[in-house]
Design an enzyme around this catalytic site. Structure first.
Site, PDB file in Angstrom:
ATOM      1  N   ASP A  63     -23.921  18.638 -15.304  1.00  0.00           N
ATOM      2  CA  ASP A  63     -23.793  17.270 -15.804  1.00  0.00           C
ATOM      3  C   ASP A  63     -23.126  17.290 -17.175  1.00  0.00           C
ATOM      4  O   ASP A  63     -23.761  17.605 -18.179  1.00  0.00           O
ATOM      5  CB  ASP A  63     -25.168  16.625 -15.885  1.00  0.00           C
ATOM      6  CG  ASP A  63     -25.117  15.193 -16.392  1.00  0.00           C
ATOM      7  OD1 ASP A  63     -23.994  14.657 -16.576  1.00  0.00           O
ATOM      8  OD2 ASP A  63     -26.191  14.611 -16.626  1.00  0.00           O
ATOM      9  N   ASN A  90     -10.609  16.766 -16.798  1.00  0.00           N
ATOM     10  CA  ASN A  90     -10.274  15.805 -15.748  1.00  0.00           C
ATOM     11  C   ASN A  90     -11.449  14.922 -15.347  1.00  0.00           C
ATOM     12  O   ASN A  90     -11.247  13.819 -14.851  1.00  0.00           O
ATOM     13  CB  ASN A  90      -9.754  16.559 -14.518  1.00  0.00           C
ATOM     14  CG  ASN A  90      -9.514  15.639 -13.340  1.00  0.00           C
ATOM     15  OD1 ASN A  90      -8.633  14.790 -13.371  1.00  0.00           O
ATOM     16  ND2 ASN A  90     -10.321  15.793 -12.300  1.00  0.00           N
ATOM     17  N   TYR A 160     -13.140   1.902 -19.174  1.00  0.00           N
ATOM     18  CA  TYR A 160     -12.261   2.989 -18.747  1.00  0.00           C
ATOM     19  C   TYR A 160     -11.016   3.025 -19.633  1.00  0.00           C
ATOM     20  O   TYR A 160     -10.645   4.080 -20.172  1.00  0.00           O
ATOM     21  CB  TYR A 160     -11.874   2.802 -17.280  1.00  0.00           C
ATOM     22  CG  TYR A 160     -10.969   3.890 -16.748  1.00  0.00           C
ATOM     23  CD1 TYR A 160     -11.484   5.126 -16.376  1.00  0.00           C
ATOM     24  CD2 TYR A 160      -9.601   3.680 -16.619  1.00  0.00           C
ATOM     25  CE1 TYR A 160     -10.652   6.131 -15.893  1.00  0.00           C
ATOM     26  CE2 TYR A 160      -8.769   4.674 -16.130  1.00  0.00           C
ATOM     27  CZ  TYR A 160      -9.300   5.899 -15.772  1.00  0.00           C
ATOM     28  OH  TYR A 160      -8.483   6.891 -15.299  1.00  0.00           O
ATOM     29  N   GLY A 161     -10.356   1.876 -19.799  1.00  0.00           N
ATOM     30  CA  GLY A 161      -9.167   1.832 -20.635  1.00  0.00           C
ATOM     31  C   GLY A 161      -9.452   2.253 -22.064  1.00  0.00           C
ATOM     32  O   GLY A 161      -8.687   3.014 -22.674  1.00  0.00           O
ATOM     33  N   ALA A 162     -10.572   1.787 -22.614  1.00  0.00           N
ATOM     34  CA  ALA A 162     -10.902   2.102 -24.000  1.00  0.00           C
ATOM     35  C   ALA A 162     -11.226   3.579 -24.191  1.00  0.00           C
ATOM     36  O   ALA A 162     -10.800   4.205 -25.165  1.00  0.00           O
ATOM     37  CB  ALA A 162     -12.084   1.244 -24.454  1.00  0.00           C
ATOM     38  N   LYS A 164     -10.205   6.056 -22.311  1.00  0.00           N
ATOM     39  CA  LYS A 164      -8.996   6.856 -22.132  1.00  0.00           C
ATOM     40  C   LYS A 164      -8.091   6.773 -23.362  1.00  0.00           C
ATOM     41  O   LYS A 164      -7.436   7.754 -23.736  1.00  0.00           O
ATOM     42  CB  LYS A 164      -8.251   6.417 -20.871  1.00  0.00           C
ATOM     43  CG  LYS A 164      -8.958   6.817 -19.578  1.00  0.00           C
ATOM     44  CD  LYS A 164      -9.132   8.333 -19.462  1.00  0.00           C
ATOM     45  CE  LYS A 164      -9.670   8.752 -18.121  1.00  0.00           C
ATOM     46  NZ  LYS A 164      -9.771  10.222 -17.970  1.00  0.00           N
TER      47      LYS A 164
END
Length: 255
Positions: A63, A90, A160-162, A164
């Protein structure tokens, strides 16, 4: 410091399927030895492991959202390979949470989850791998899987956008900090690419709209992303350290 082009010790996080599987295969085909990391999908990770060319690969579960878990994964990967020369960050989560229709409780929990896996796990694994590379004295490579969404916006997946975008910034900070140790750090920012996880979206009108995002009229492939990461891990790509490489088929252009 000598960064090799083959025969390297590579840890790929989140390698049970999709892009992670393509990344593991690309490095194995290159003659590298790969640790296939998985969180919960052990059977699929074993299928990835069994598909790799060459020998000396290993499977490590754990984890990454837990700092102790990340350390355990890095320690077991290094033990299996005898060190770490290349880290590919990844592992990620991407769960919908549109702000107008998501409850506050779900919103807060999903931001915590995205931050823990997408950003903090990347930061922790990078720290652990970098210290091993420094101790080995042979340099190394750290590659981060970011996203086009960090620039274009993700209205239904804002965390997710933030996260990344934060991964891109983290990679650039690490590139400056680790260059004196011969460690190059770079990120890729893929647009939409086809994997089994998103195959259901490529049919019908939605699929047509996705393909129309690119002037090539198609979605990308995991193998195309993996090929770019493999190059960024090579000795020839040292001068690309600090870059965020767009891999989106000209579907989103920035300067």
């Amino acid at each position: 410091m000598t960064v090799q082009n083959t025969g390297r010790r590579v840890l790929v996080s989140g390698a049970s399927r999709g892009l992670g599987r393509a990344l593991a295969r690309a490095f194995a085909d290159n003659g590298d030895r790969v640790v296939v990391h998985f969180g919960a999908r052990e059977q699929e990770a074993r299928e990835t492991l069994d598909s790799l060319a060459g020998a000396g690969h290993a499977l490590v579960g754990g984890d990454l959202s837990d700092p102790a878990g990340a350390k355990d994964v890095a320690d077991r990967a290094a033990a299996a390979l005898g060190g770490i020369d290349v880290l590919v960050n990844n592992a990620a989560v991407n769960l919908p949470h549109p702000p107008a229709t998501t409850s506050y409780e779900d919103w807060a929990a999903l931001w915590q989850r995205h931050t823990a896996v997408n950003l903090l796990a990347t930061a922790n694994l990078s720290h652990l791998a970098a210290h091993r590379m420094i101790g080995q004295g042979t340099g190394g490579r750290i590659l981060n899987i970011g996203s086009r969404g960090a620039f274009r916006g993700e209205p239904d997946h804002p965390a997710y956008g933030a996260t990344k975008a934060a991964v891109h910034a983290l990679g650039q900070s690490l590139a400056v900090a680790l260059a004196p140790h011969g460690i190059a750090v770079a990120s890729v920012a893929p647009g939409f690419f086809a994997t089994e996880r998103v195959a259901h979206r490529l049919g019908g009108a939605e699929g047509e709209a996705i393909r129309a995002q690119s002037p090539f009229g198609r979605a990308g492939t995991a193998e195309e992303i993996a090929a770019a990461v493999l190059w960024l891990a090579s000795p020839a790509a040292e001068w690309a350290s600090g870059t965020v490489m767009d891999l989106n088929g000209a579907s989103y252009l920035r300067t």
